[in-house]
Design a protein around this motif. Structure first.
Motif, PDB file in Angstrom:
ATOM      1  N   PHE A  71      77.240 -26.206  30.167  1.00 45.36           N
ATOM      2  CA  PHE A  71      76.425 -25.887  29.001  1.00 45.36           C
ATOM      3  C   PHE A  71      77.254 -25.956  27.718  1.00 45.36           C
ATOM      4  N   VAL A  72      76.643 -26.490  26.677  1.00 44.02           N
ATOM      5  CA  VAL A  72      77.227 -26.538  25.338  1.00 44.02           C
ATOM      6  C   VAL A  72      76.228 -25.845  24.418  1.00 44.02           C
ATOM      7  N   THR A  73      76.667 -24.800  23.721  1.00 38.83           N
ATOM      8  CA  THR A  73      75.710 -23.965  22.995  1.00 38.83           C
ATOM      9  C   THR A  73      75.809 -24.111  21.480  1.00 38.83           C
ATOM     10  N   ALA A  74      74.648 -23.929  20.853  1.00 42.18           N
ATOM     11  CA  ALA A  74      74.561 -23.841  19.398  1.00 42.18           C
ATOM     12  C   ALA A  74      73.717 -22.612  19.096  1.00 42.18           C
ATOM     13  N   TRP A  75      74.166 -21.804  18.134  1.00 45.11           N
ATOM     14  CA  TRP A  75      73.469 -20.561  17.806  1.00 45.11           C
ATOM     15  C   TRP A  75      73.104 -20.563  16.331  1.00 45.11           C
ATOM     16  N   THR A  85      68.063 -28.960   7.189  1.00 42.57           N
ATOM     17  CA  THR A  85      69.201 -28.055   7.345  1.00 42.57           C
ATOM     18  C   THR A  85      69.381 -27.662   8.802  1.00 42.57           C
ATOM     19  N   LEU A  86      68.273 -27.485   9.506  1.00 43.40           N
ATOM     20  CA  LEU A  86      68.367 -27.140  10.933  1.00 43.40           C
ATOM     21  C   LEU A  86      69.024 -28.268  11.718  1.00 43.40           C
ATOM     22  N   ALA A  91      73.700 -30.144  14.676  1.00 41.96           N
ATOM     23  CA  ALA A  91      74.693 -31.186  14.938  1.00 41.96           C
ATOM     24  C   ALA A  91      76.111 -30.637  14.800  1.00 41.96           C
ATOM     25  N   ARG A  92      76.369 -29.927  13.730  1.00 41.52           N
ATOM     26  CA  ARG A  92      77.724 -29.415  13.498  1.00 41.52           C
ATOM     27  C   ARG A  92      78.104 -28.339  14.513  1.00 41.52           C
ATOM     28  N   ASP A  93      77.119 -27.503  14.920  1.00 38.56           N
ATOM     29  CA  ASP A  93      77.415 -26.466  15.906  1.00 38.56           C
ATOM     30  C   ASP A  93      77.729 -27.068  17.273  1.00 38.56           C
ATOM     31  N   LEU A  94      77.161 -28.236  17.544  1.00 35.61           N
ATOM     32  CA  LEU A  94      77.438 -28.927  18.805  1.00 35.61           C
ATOM     33  C   LEU A  94      78.692 -29.794  18.729  1.00 35.61           C
ATOM     34  N   HIS A 108      69.465 -37.419  12.213  1.00 34.40           N
ATOM     35  CA  HIS A 108      68.570 -37.524  13.370  1.00 34.40           C
ATOM     36  C   HIS A 108      69.086 -38.559  14.374  1.00 34.40           C
ATOM     37  N   GLU A 109      69.528 -39.703  13.884  1.00 36.25           N
ATOM     38  CA  GLU A 109      70.035 -40.745  14.776  1.00 36.25           C
ATOM     39  C   GLU A 109      71.296 -40.293  15.495  1.00 36.25           C
ATOM     40  N   ARG A 110      72.193 -39.603  14.757  1.00 36.59           N
ATOM     41  CA  ARG A 110      73.425 -39.109  15.378  1.00 36.59           C
ATOM     42  C   ARG A 110      73.110 -38.072  16.456  1.00 36.59           C
ATOM     43  N   LEU A 111      72.128 -37.206  16.180  1.00 33.45           N
ATOM     44  CA  LEU A 111      71.731 -36.221  17.180  1.00 33.45           C
ATOM     45  C   LEU A 111      71.223 -36.909  18.444  1.00 33.45           C
ATOM     46  N   GLN A 112      70.355 -37.873  18.282  1.00 40.04           N
ATOM     47  CA  GLN A 112      69.831 -38.601  19.438  1.00 40.04           C
ATOM     48  C   GLN A 112      70.948 -39.253  20.242  1.00 40.04           C
ATOM     49  N   GLU A 113      71.845 -39.929  19.548  1.00 41.01           N
ATOM     50  CA  GLU A 113      72.938 -40.634  20.223  1.00 41.01           C
ATOM     51  C   GLU A 113      73.847 -39.660  20.978  1.00 41.01           C
TER      52      GLU A 113
END
Length: 305
Positions: A71-75, A85-86, A91-94, A108-113
């Motif tokens: 698991f990799v968490t973001a809070w 902003t979310l 992205a940065r928290d992950l 959005h694209e970076r998150l998907q990738e």
């Protein structure tokens, strides 16, 4: 202030969440177990609801502390975020690297990738959102859309929503029916009963190096009644009662100390014991505690000189 007087190593009833002082209250234990099972099964949305002061933030931090690889968490402790902003905060928290001033399309694209890349490496990203009842509608919809990302086997992102009962009322609105249908597990935190409050106080005192005998049984019963079993209010009342007993030079908290604490505390059932006491009189009553504490400090200072 009163630590040495009562033989305590640290304050037992501090308000800030402290994992070392966590009390295994039944509904908290059940919720944590449900969360772990749901996350292991790869469910997309999980919801935890509880009234103010029942320990949602502490449960959230406990889950963060217990979740280990894969698991990799973001809070996100602050829900007042715009959709853009979310995405950036997630992205940065992950640990996803972003350009200096990325557009939302780039984020959005970076998150998907990166979420797809994490899944390929066997990692399981989890987003925990505290105070989720305060999420703007557009941001809540963005969270739902993020959970649309999936492989043939499972979701690329799992989400746990922690919120007050208002969260249930918001999700019952027609505009959130798609998100509501995706919540596969729900947990509800409950207040402590009388025995639970007694165990809670004893547990906190033991963790702080003290003894449960610092509170008489009648004092514990009055704290249980006035607090309604809400741990945060138990902490407030117990801390003020210790201060009162210390100010009076007593080695044990008595019902008088609890009555003074109740009179000085909002959102308690103080009217059950002092129904005829005017607000000004309640303030005056607890001022005796502060005055007693002042005298005790003066005596200590004089003895040290």
């Amino acid at each position: 202030m009163y630590l040495e007087h009562f033989g305590l190593d640290q304050r037992p009833f501090r308000l800030t969440p402290h994992l070392a002082f966590r009390y295994p209250e039944p509904s908290q234990v059940d919720a944590l177990t449900t969360l772990r099972v749901a996350l292991e099964q790869g469910e997309g949305f999980i919801k935890v609801v509880g009234e103010v002061g029942l320990g949602k933030t502490l449960l959230c931090r406990t889950l963060l502390d217990q979740l280990e690889s894969p698991f990799v968490t973001a809070w996100l402790p602050d829900p007042h975020l715009s959709p853009g902003t979310l995405r950036t905060a997630l992205a940065r928290d992950l640990g996803i690297e972003l350009p200096a001033r990325p557009t939302q399309q780039v984020v959005h694209e970076r998150l998907q990738e990166e979420l797809a890349a994490m899944a390929a490496r066997g990692l399981r990203p989890v987003l925990l959102i505290d105070e989720a009842q305060a999420l703007p509608a557009s941001t809540l919809e963005t969270v739902r859309l993020l959970t649309n990302l999936e492989t043939e086997q499972r979701k690329l992102l799992q989400v746990v929503l922690f919120g007050q009962p208002e969260l249930d009322r918001r999700l019952a609105m027609p505009q959130f029916r798609q998100l509501r249908q995706r919540i596969t597990y729900s947990c509800r935190l409950e207040a402590l009963d009388h025995d639970g409050v007694a165990d809670y106080i004893a547990h906190r005192l033991e963790r702080a190096g003290g003894s449960e005998r610092l509170f008489s049984p009648r004092s514990v019963a009055r704290i249980a009644r006035a607090s309604g079993g809400v741990p945060r209010l138990v902490n407030v009342l117990a801390d003020k009662a210790l201060l009162s007993a210390w100010g009076r030079g007593r080695a044990e908290v008595t019902p008088l100390d609890v009555r003074r604490a109740v009179a000085d505390t909002e959102d308690t059932a103080g009217q059950l014991w002092w129904p005829r006491l005017a607000p000004a009189a309640r303030v005056a009553a607890f001022s005796l505690v502060a005055f007693g504490a002042f005298l005790a400090l003066e005596m200590l200072a004089g003895g040290g000189g």
